[in-house]
Design a protein around this motif. Structure first.
Motif, PDB file in Angstrom:
ATOM      1  N   VAL A  96      10.955 -14.014   3.449  1.00 54.76           N
ATOM      2  CA  VAL A  96      10.880 -13.349   4.762  1.00 54.76           C
ATOM      3  C   VAL A  96      10.257 -11.968   4.639  1.00 54.76           C
ATOM      4  N   ARG A  97       9.324 -11.697   5.527  1.00 52.62           N
ATOM      5  CA  ARG A  97       8.778 -10.339   5.666  1.00 52.62           C
ATOM      6  C   ARG A  97       9.233  -9.796   7.006  1.00 52.62           C
ATOM      7  N   VAL A  98      10.000  -8.731   6.933  1.00 53.67           N
ATOM      8  CA  VAL A  98      10.452  -8.091   8.170  1.00 53.67           C
ATOM      9  C   VAL A  98      10.494  -6.578   7.933  1.00 53.67           C
ATOM     10  N   PHE A 127      -2.287  -9.494  -9.800  1.00 57.77           N
ATOM     11  CA  PHE A 127      -0.959  -9.643 -10.402  1.00 57.77           C
ATOM     12  C   PHE A 127       0.100 -10.095  -9.410  1.00 57.77           C
ATOM     13  N   ARG A 128      -0.201  -9.950  -8.111  1.00 51.52           N
ATOM     14  CA  ARG A 128       0.747 -10.455  -7.119  1.00 51.52           C
ATOM     15  C   ARG A 128       0.972 -11.966  -7.313  1.00 51.52           C
ATOM     16  N   LEU A 129      -0.102 -12.698  -7.626  1.00 51.75           N
ATOM     17  CA  LEU A 129       0.003 -14.149  -7.833  1.00 51.75           C
ATOM     18  C   LEU A 129       0.892 -14.455  -9.043  1.00 51.75           C
ATOM     19  N   ASN A 133       5.615  -9.913  10.306  1.00 47.66           N
ATOM     20  CA  ASN A 133       4.571  -8.874  10.286  1.00 47.66           C
ATOM     21  C   ASN A 133       3.364  -9.434   9.543  1.00 47.66           C
ATOM     22  N   PRO A 134       2.198  -8.813   9.713  1.00 46.26           N
ATOM     23  CA  PRO A 134       0.983  -9.348   9.091  1.00 46.26           C
ATOM     24  C   PRO A 134       1.013  -9.279   7.562  1.00 46.26           C
ATOM     25  N   SER A 135       0.169 -10.103   6.951  1.00 46.36           N
ATOM     26  CA  SER A 135       0.041 -10.100   5.488  1.00 46.36           C
ATOM     27  C   SER A 135      -1.241 -10.817   5.103  1.00 46.36           C
ATOM     28  N   LEU A 136      -1.859 -10.360   4.052  1.00 44.07           N
ATOM     29  CA  LEU A 136      -2.945 -11.110   3.405  1.00 44.07           C
ATOM     30  C   LEU A 136      -2.484 -11.536   2.008  1.00 44.07           C
ATOM     31  N   ARG A 137      -2.147 -10.548   1.154  1.00 41.09           N
ATOM     32  CA  ARG A 137      -1.829 -10.815  -0.236  1.00 41.09           C
ATOM     33  C   ARG A 137      -0.508 -11.562  -0.418  1.00 41.09           C
ATOM     34  N   THR A 138       0.535 -11.068   0.225  1.00 46.74           N
ATOM     35  CA  THR A 138       1.864 -11.636  -0.031  1.00 46.74           C
ATOM     36  C   THR A 138       1.904 -13.099   0.397  1.00 46.74           C
ATOM     37  N   ARG A 139       1.336 -13.352   1.557  1.00 45.53           N
ATOM     38  CA  ARG A 139       1.325 -14.722   2.068  1.00 45.53           C
ATOM     39  C   ARG A 139       0.534 -15.660   1.150  1.00 45.53           C
ATOM     40  N   TYR A 166      12.242  -2.107   0.819  1.00 46.56           N
ATOM     41  CA  TYR A 166      11.807  -2.576  -0.504  1.00 46.56           C
ATOM     42  C   TYR A 166      10.715  -3.632  -0.404  1.00 46.56           C
ATOM     43  N   HIS A 167       9.860  -3.639  -1.427  1.00 43.95           N
ATOM     44  CA  HIS A 167       8.846  -4.693  -1.558  1.00 43.95           C
ATOM     45  C   HIS A 167       8.885  -5.172  -3.012  1.00 43.95           C
ATOM     46  N   PRO A 168       9.904  -5.988  -3.361  1.00 52.90           N
ATOM     47  CA  PRO A 168      10.068  -6.366  -4.766  1.00 52.90           C
ATOM     48  C   PRO A 168       8.916  -7.201  -5.310  1.00 52.90           C
ATOM     49  N   CYS A 169       8.241  -7.969  -4.464  1.00 55.41           N
ATOM     50  CA  CYS A 169       7.101  -8.773  -4.951  1.00 55.41           C
ATOM     51  C   CYS A 169       5.985  -7.835  -5.417  1.00 55.41           C
ATOM     52  N   GLN A 170       5.720  -6.801  -4.621  1.00 51.77           N
ATOM     53  CA  GLN A 170       4.714  -5.804  -5.015  1.00 51.77           C
ATOM     54  C   GLN A 170       5.161  -5.091  -6.285  1.00 51.77           C
ATOM     55  N   ALA A 171       6.442  -4.765  -6.348  1.00 51.60           N
ATOM     56  CA  ALA A 171       6.961  -4.007  -7.492  1.00 51.60           C
ATOM     57  C   ALA A 171       6.760  -4.752  -8.800  1.00 51.60           C
ATOM     58  N   HIS A 207      -3.403   1.052  -5.609  1.00 51.43           N
ATOM     59  CA  HIS A 207      -2.962   1.003  -4.205  1.00 51.43           C
ATOM     60  C   HIS A 207      -2.550  -0.438  -3.917  1.00 51.43           C
ATOM     61  N   CYS A 208      -1.494  -0.611  -3.131  1.00 54.11           N
ATOM     62  CA  CYS A 208      -0.977  -1.964  -2.874  1.00 54.11           C
ATOM     63  C   CYS A 208      -1.907  -2.786  -1.992  1.00 54.11           C
ATOM     64  N   LEU A 209      -2.752  -2.124  -1.225  1.00 54.09           N
ATOM     65  CA  LEU A 209      -3.647  -2.749  -0.230  1.00 54.09           C
ATOM     66  C   LEU A 209      -2.829  -3.351   0.928  1.00 54.09           C
ATOM     67  N   PRO A 210      -3.337  -3.385   2.142  1.00 51.12           N
ATOM     68  CA  PRO A 210      -4.678  -2.939   2.533  1.00 51.12           C
ATOM     69  C   PRO A 210      -4.792  -1.410   2.500  1.00 51.12           C
ATOM     70  N   VAL A 211      -6.006  -0.931   2.269  1.00 51.22           N
ATOM     71  CA  VAL A 211      -6.223   0.514   2.206  1.00 51.22           C
ATOM     72  C   VAL A 211      -7.357   0.902   3.147  1.00 51.22           C
ATOM     73  N   LEU A 214       9.969 -10.536   1.097  1.00 53.20           N
ATOM     74  CA  LEU A 214       8.509 -10.423   1.039  1.00 53.20           C
ATOM     75  C   LEU A 214       8.015  -9.078   1.590  1.00 53.20           C
ATOM     76  N   GLU A 215       8.887  -8.184   1.767  1.00 55.22           N
ATOM     77  CA  GLU A 215       8.779  -6.778   2.196  1.00 55.22           C
ATOM     78  C   GLU A 215       9.682  -6.569   3.394  1.00 55.22           C
ATOM     79  N   SER A 216      10.659  -5.727   3.130  1.00 53.61           N
ATOM     80  CA  SER A 216      11.667  -5.418   4.144  1.00 53.61           C
ATOM     81  C   SER A 216      11.526  -3.955   4.529  1.00 53.61           C
TER      82      SER A 216
END
Ligand code: CP
Length: 338
Positions: free
Chosen positions: A112-114, A321-323, A48-54, A149-154, A293-297, A144-146
């Motif tokens: 993996v993001r799925v 903080f994601r980095l 799935n798409p991503s800007l921040r996580t990737r 759950y999104h533990p990286c964001q958390a 907000h986690c973004l994108p918004v 990377l978001e299932s």
């Protein structure tokens, strides 16, 4: 057994707290570069798409001295089949068992993001795709978001709030507010946001229309964390009243369990709640609250420009903080013990 990261609720308090500290350490570090993970590599698969996580995961790996490569599945990869026993006479050329089996011979960790299917409740709730991926891997897998759950964001969100409140967020009022969105979105981020705030001992309010209460597994976990900390957990269906006195307004759109009964039905329910948006009027009700907000918004759909562009909004620091969090996660799955 590889040290997978599925979600934080499966990981003990001491590790969770240590990783928040590591994310804060990386935030405060004057030199962002090290060689602690030299000669390691992580392969990142995005269904799935991503800007921040990737980008944050790629950069985190590189800044720790590791190599990262990203595969956008479907764009230059084979199409993958997931089902066991499938007669693969359709469009998919490769089974996930071979794809992950091969990649885990190349890389020292996989991400993996799925996303959720939003059509099969049991499959999403059971994280079937994530677990299928994990079973095929011989190296640690980072979620990377299932579906749920999104533990990286958390972890990034936890470190953001710890920074904002100078290390003590306990009993601060955290409001997760549902917002209208033109598309049906998954529930991983709101699930993780609710669990994060309650595990930090914040007084948590879930504000949403009645049809958008999150899965009972999540609300039960959040209520349990609240009890453990002597904090509160409430569910309210009036956005403005719920935001009264808040220290944090965390906005997110999600489709809710209703989506599994039918996309059209859920879309109709969602349209009835178009006025659920974070406005200056909502922020005025808070206790000098901050907007997250986690973004994108979607501006002026989920949140007004006047909120997002105001000093109350900490969404860009939250994204930064994601980095720092990704570095802590890589250190964790690789057992770097720093
Ligand atoms: N918040 C988040 O995960 O952003 P991306 O979808 O851009 O990775």
């Amino acid at each position: 057994m590889p040290r997978h990261l599925i979600d934080w609720h499966l990981i003990d308090d001491a590790t969770w707290e240590r990783l928040i500290e590591r994310a804060l350490h990386h935030f405060h570090a004057t030199n962002r570069w090290s060689t602690v993970a030299a000669k390691r590599s992580v392969g990142l698969l995005f269904f799935n798409p991503s800007l921040r996580t990737r980008t944050s995961m790629e950069l985190a790996a590189v800044q720790l001295g590791a190599h990262a490569s990203t595969l956008n599945v479907g764009q230059g990869t084979w199409g993958f089949s997931w089902e066991k026993g499938k007669v693969m006479d359709g469009a998919e050329a490769e089974h996930i068992d071979e794809a992950v089996g091969v990649l885990s011979r190349y890389y020292d960790a996989l991400g993996v993001r799925v996303f959720a299917s939003l059509t099969d409740a049991q499959k999403d709730r059971d994280e079937t795709l994530l677990h299928t991926f994990i079973q095929a891997s011989t190296v640690p897998v980072i979620n990377l978001e299932s579906a749920f759950y999104h533990p990286c964001q958390a972890l990034g969100d936890a470190a953001t709030m710890m920074t904002h409140f100078n290390g003590d967020v306990r009993r601060k009022k955290f409001v997760l507010t549902w917002c209208y969105h033109p598309k049906a979105l998954p529930m991983a981020v709101p699930n993780s946001a609710l669990l994060t705030a309650s595990r930090l001992g914040m007084d948590v309010t879930l504000a949403c229309p009645p049809a958008y209460v999150l899965d009972k597994k999540i609300t039960d976990l959040a209520a349990g964390y609240a009890r453990q900390h002597g904090a509160s957990f409430d569910i309210v269906h009036d956005q403005a009243a719920g935001c009264e006195g808040a220290d944090i307004i965390y906005a997110k759109a999600w489709s809710g369990p209703a989506v599994y009964a039918g996309a059209d039905q859920e879309a109709a329910l969602r349209a009835e709640n178009r006025d659920w948006r974070v406005t200056p009027g909502i922020m005025d009700r808070t206790h000098n609250g901050r907007f997250m907000h986690c973004l994108p918004v979607r501006r002026n759909i989920v949140v007004d420009d006047a909120v997002l562009d105001s000093p109350a909004s900490i969404h860009l620091q939250q994204a930064e903080f994601r980095l720092h969090a990704q570095k802590a996660i890589l250190e964790h799955v690789w057992g770097l013990g720093v």
